[in-house]
Design an enzyme around this catalytic site. Sequence first.
Site, PDB file in Angstrom:
ATOM      1  N   HIS A 356       0.786  -1.231   0.000  1.00 37.92           N
ATOM      2  CA  HIS A 356       0.000   0.000   0.000  1.00 37.92           C
ATOM      3  C   HIS A 356       0.814   1.275   0.000  1.00 37.92           C
ATOM      4  O   HIS A 356       0.235   2.363   0.009  1.00 37.92           O
ATOM      5  CB  HIS A 356      -0.920   0.046   1.217  1.00 37.92           C
ATOM      6  CG  HIS A 356      -2.149  -0.800   1.062  1.00 37.92           C
ATOM      7  ND1 HIS A 356      -3.311  -0.316   0.512  1.00 37.92           N
ATOM      8  CD2 HIS A 356      -2.378  -2.085   1.352  1.00 37.92           C
ATOM      9  CE1 HIS A 356      -4.221  -1.278   0.504  1.00 37.92           C
ATOM     10  NE2 HIS A 356      -3.678  -2.365   1.003  1.00 37.92           N
ATOM     11  N   LYS A 544      -9.573  13.909   3.797  1.00 36.56           N
ATOM     12  CA  LYS A 544      -8.704  12.725   3.836  1.00 36.56           C
ATOM     13  C   LYS A 544      -7.867  12.837   5.103  1.00 36.56           C
ATOM     14  O   LYS A 544      -7.920  13.873   5.778  1.00 36.56           O
ATOM     15  CB  LYS A 544      -7.799  12.654   2.603  1.00 36.56           C
ATOM     16  CG  LYS A 544      -7.063  13.983   2.332  1.00 36.56           C
ATOM     17  CD  LYS A 544      -6.200  13.937   1.074  1.00 36.56           C
ATOM     18  CE  LYS A 544      -6.961  13.964  -0.223  1.00 36.56           C
ATOM     19  NZ  LYS A 544      -6.933  12.725  -0.978  1.00 36.56           N
ATOM     20  N   LYS A 550       0.059  14.571   1.691  1.00 28.96           N
ATOM     21  CA  LYS A 550      -1.227  14.880   1.054  1.00 28.96           C
ATOM     22  C   LYS A 550      -1.390  16.384   0.815  1.00 28.96           C
ATOM     23  O   LYS A 550      -2.274  16.825   0.099  1.00 28.96           O
ATOM     24  CB  LYS A 550      -2.377  14.335   1.898  1.00 28.96           C
ATOM     25  CG  LYS A 550      -2.439  12.794   1.919  1.00 28.96           C
ATOM     26  CD  LYS A 550      -3.560  12.304   2.818  1.00 28.96           C
ATOM     27  CE  LYS A 550      -3.646  10.788   2.951  1.00 28.96           C
ATOM     28  NZ  LYS A 550      -4.360  10.129   1.832  1.00 28.96           N
ATOM     29  N   THR A 652      -8.541   6.658  -2.813  1.00 29.59           N
ATOM     30  CA  THR A 652      -9.874   6.182  -3.169  1.00 29.59           C
ATOM     31  C   THR A 652     -10.892   7.303  -3.002  1.00 29.59           C
ATOM     32  O   THR A 652     -11.948   7.277  -3.634  1.00 29.59           O
ATOM     33  CB  THR A 652     -10.304   4.975  -2.305  1.00 29.59           C
ATOM     34  OG1 THR A 652     -10.078   5.292  -0.931  1.00 29.59           O
ATOM     35  CG2 THR A 652      -9.534   3.726  -2.692  1.00 29.59           C
ATOM     36  N   LYS A 656     -14.445   8.479  -5.191  1.00 29.59           N
ATOM     37  CA  LYS A 656     -15.773   8.783  -4.651  1.00 29.59           C
ATOM     38  C   LYS A 656     -16.254  10.155  -5.150  1.00 29.59           C
ATOM     39  O   LYS A 656     -17.431  10.334  -5.462  1.00 29.59           O
ATOM     40  CB  LYS A 656     -15.746   8.771  -3.121  1.00 29.59           C
ATOM     41  CG  LYS A 656     -15.311   7.442  -2.521  1.00 29.59           C
ATOM     42  CD  LYS A 656     -14.987   7.589  -1.025  1.00 29.59           C
ATOM     43  CE  LYS A 656     -14.168   6.429  -0.496  1.00 29.59           C
ATOM     44  NZ  LYS A 656     -13.542   6.720   0.811  1.00 29.59           N
TER      45      LYS A 656
HETATM   46  C1  LIG Z   1     -12.328   7.108   1.183  1.00 32.42           C
HETATM   47  C2  LIG Z   1     -11.994   7.505   2.557  1.00 32.42           C
HETATM   48  C3  LIG Z   1     -10.663   7.761   2.909  1.00 32.42           C
HETATM   49  C4  LIG Z   1      -9.533   7.701   1.904  1.00 32.42           C
HETATM   50  O1  LIG Z   1      -9.401   8.964   1.290  1.00 32.42           O
HETATM   51  P1  LIG Z   1      -8.138   9.341   0.402  1.00 32.42           P
HETATM   52  O2  LIG Z   1      -8.493  10.656  -0.182  1.00 32.42           O
HETATM   53  O3  LIG Z   1      -8.003   8.280  -0.637  1.00 32.42           O
HETATM   54  O4  LIG Z   1      -6.961   9.405   1.306  1.00 32.42           O
HETATM   55  C5  LIG Z   1     -10.382   8.145   4.201  1.00 32.42           C
HETATM   56  N1  LIG Z   1     -11.360   8.266   5.120  1.00 32.42           N
HETATM   57  C6  LIG Z   1     -12.655   8.042   4.824  1.00 32.42           C
HETATM   58  C7  LIG Z   1     -13.689   8.220   5.879  1.00 32.42           C
HETATM   59  C8  LIG Z   1     -13.018   7.649   3.539  1.00 32.42           C
HETATM   60  O5  LIG Z   1     -14.306   7.408   3.251  1.00 32.42           O
END
Ligand SMILES: *Cc1c(COP(=O)(O)O)cnc(C)c1O
Length: 814
Positions: A356, A544, A550, A652, A656
Amino acid sequence: MQEFDKKEFIKNVEEYIGVFFRRPIEDATKQQVYQGVAYTVKNMIIDDWLETHKAYEEQDLKTVYYLSMEFLVGRALGNMITNLKADSSIREVLEELGYDLENIEDEEPDAALGNGGLGRLAACFLDSLSTLGYPAYGCGIRYKYGMFEQRIENGYQVEVPDNWLKNGNPFEIKRSEYATTIKFGGYVRMIRDEFGNDRFIQEDYQSVRAIPYDMPILGYGNHVVNTLRIWDAEAIDTFNLDSFDKGEYQKAVEQQNLARTICEVLYPNDNHIAGKELRLKQQYFFVSASIQRAVAKYMEAHEDIHKLYEKVVFQLNDTHPTVTVPELMRILLDDYYLGWEEAWEITSKTCAYTNHTIMSEALEKWPIDLFKKLLPRIYQIVEEINRRFIMQILSEYPSEAKKIEKMAILYDGQVRMANLAIVGSFSVNGVAKLHTEILMKQELKDFYEMFPWKFNNKTNGITQRRFLLHGNPLLASWITGKIGDGWITDLSQMEKLLPYIEDEQSRKEFMEIKYKNKVRLAAYIKEKNGIIVNPDSIFDVQVKRLHEYKRQLLNILHVMYLYNQLKSNPEMEFYPRTFIFGAKASAGYERAKAIIKLINSVAEVVNNDETIQDKIKIIFIENYRVSNAEIIFAAADVSEQISTASKEASGTGNMKFMLNGALTLGTLDGANVEIVEEAGAENVFLFGLHSDEVIEYEQHGGYSPRELYNSDKDMKRVVDQLVDGTYSTDKSLFATLYDSLLAGRGGEPADRYFILKDFKSYLEAQKEVEKAYLKKESWARAAMRNTAKCGKFSSDRTIEEYVRDIWHLNKVHL
Ligand SMILES: *Cc1c(COP(=O)(O)O)cnc(C)c1O
């Protein structure tokens, strides 16, 4: 699952409330109604759960065990109702009783048994496995305290324990019949048995009892119910007189304490390893329990342990469950009396590993001393795996001494878990194309050269059932109205929306839904933050985990820059913008916490400056988690995916947002690369260094941010504002951030994450965002295209690829 029967449903809810709370439903609290509904819904799927497992046994299907320290499943009730397709019926019933389904759902605490992306991925995978009808167990830990609840007090993050089980968990079932014993410490005694074989006996150890709790994972509309099995620890024996007699009082107390602490809390580090002994205990605890049970279950129905891999596969979610490899070896050697070669063949055909991250601070290494003391028998096995692997390296690369230094499992006083995972697995996968390429060409190059057949890519995905069907009901039903409901289980069908992009009325409807979702989020913000935001403004969102890579700092520096521009030129053309942040920082991560404070300090100044007429608003959403994420994604116009190229393995969140019609503003990192491929570069705002450029700089010790800073007035101004009192009377408050940009520290290069290097490029991309938003028609087209082209990013697609290339499972017939 019978046909939905309204009367029966109400009767059940009333019965539960009567039995559990001794109240008629009219007098019940909302929490009590939630519990009644939750138990009733669980009851609706219990028969299917049993049927599914009976079918697995009868059809003798291969099972994947997805081993993960984290499952960020969020709330269960809404998801189960969605997957039961009982949404409208239950909504109706509740309305008759005077309740609103959303309000009842809000009574459920999130099961926050994860930090962020890695844990949420595991949860999406379980949803997809059930929906696709594949036999699977999620195996993890039943943390008593999940991810902490974040409160913002005076702009600072404060961590509050998340006692998610305080009202019980209606969806779990304790399975005491599958309890097993886990041993820690002591020493290993070797004896010769009556057949002349060496046997290894662990003695003088401490042990705990592992007790599984099962949670049902329901597929969408298909009656398939898999299991998330999370383990709790209990002390083996309560005090008995025996112990006192033998003077083992101390040991009895220690065992009690071990049981009490082991599942107490989830470590709140994301992409960062703290190296705590308790963490290794947690890892071995849930792995040993899961593997013992999986092998026992296999042997209940099969004769030959040598064929274990035909019916069982263990997928390791990152290196956290890597002790699976030596634990399975231990069981085969010590419990089944197999020889080393045959045990190794079985093990290395049963385990598969998902990488990962390439960030060095996230690579798990355990001091040998600690590892050996805690897991003496497992350590012996790791030593032998290492010894044999080094022999193999020496024979394949007789003249390359460096190979051993790089590839050995035991080196420099440490156990290197990634190396162990790679050597012990038949598959090693990265989580996005770019990430897998970097693994093969850079980070794991030597392993790739030695075992090229093991390496493969599985680009991450997300479940559209939660992040569109449940999280964005308006858009979901609009889409279903246009193209039917096939997209719910086959996201590639979203392409059927493409023709509607050319239809003016459809574009209008699509953007009206976005507007309504912005109004919904604005109401949430008003309630939680007490701030009024304008739903006509651009909702620019970065949610995030808080991490330097980030680059939330880059985002807020840009806001500071815009504010400076507006202040010095109040009449400039400027389209109103709402910058929305949500992020938890690991409790011990000082710079991350300073960034949260900075965002809130800038918000305090900017939000209250009347001279800029509400053109900029900055919102920090407290306690970002799955349940509020669903509301946030639905309302976003702009998706900030601005990690330093090469650092975000996949991401991810980016998917979304895309699903919900937000436009990505991002670097060519992780799965952003593939989002660009799908959506088209003209529908994404790209900026910044490319991964190969970042890697090139890093190989030469970084770059010189000082020169950039001195030559760019606007940049110098915002960086100086970190320490000149603009946003804090205490000028030292953000000095750590200022230093990280310009000075570095302790061998770490200045601006390690290339924030200033990418600053100008980011500003330009942001300017493009504003220009594009002004062209309403083309923005609507781009937003719709993002939704229409998100098919690849369903976790259903990801799971089908794991099944095809790694797991080789068959679907159940019910
Ligand atoms: C999808 C998700 C993440 C991951 O977000 P990234 O932008 O990929 O780091 C973290 N926390 C929650 C609650 C999520 O739904």
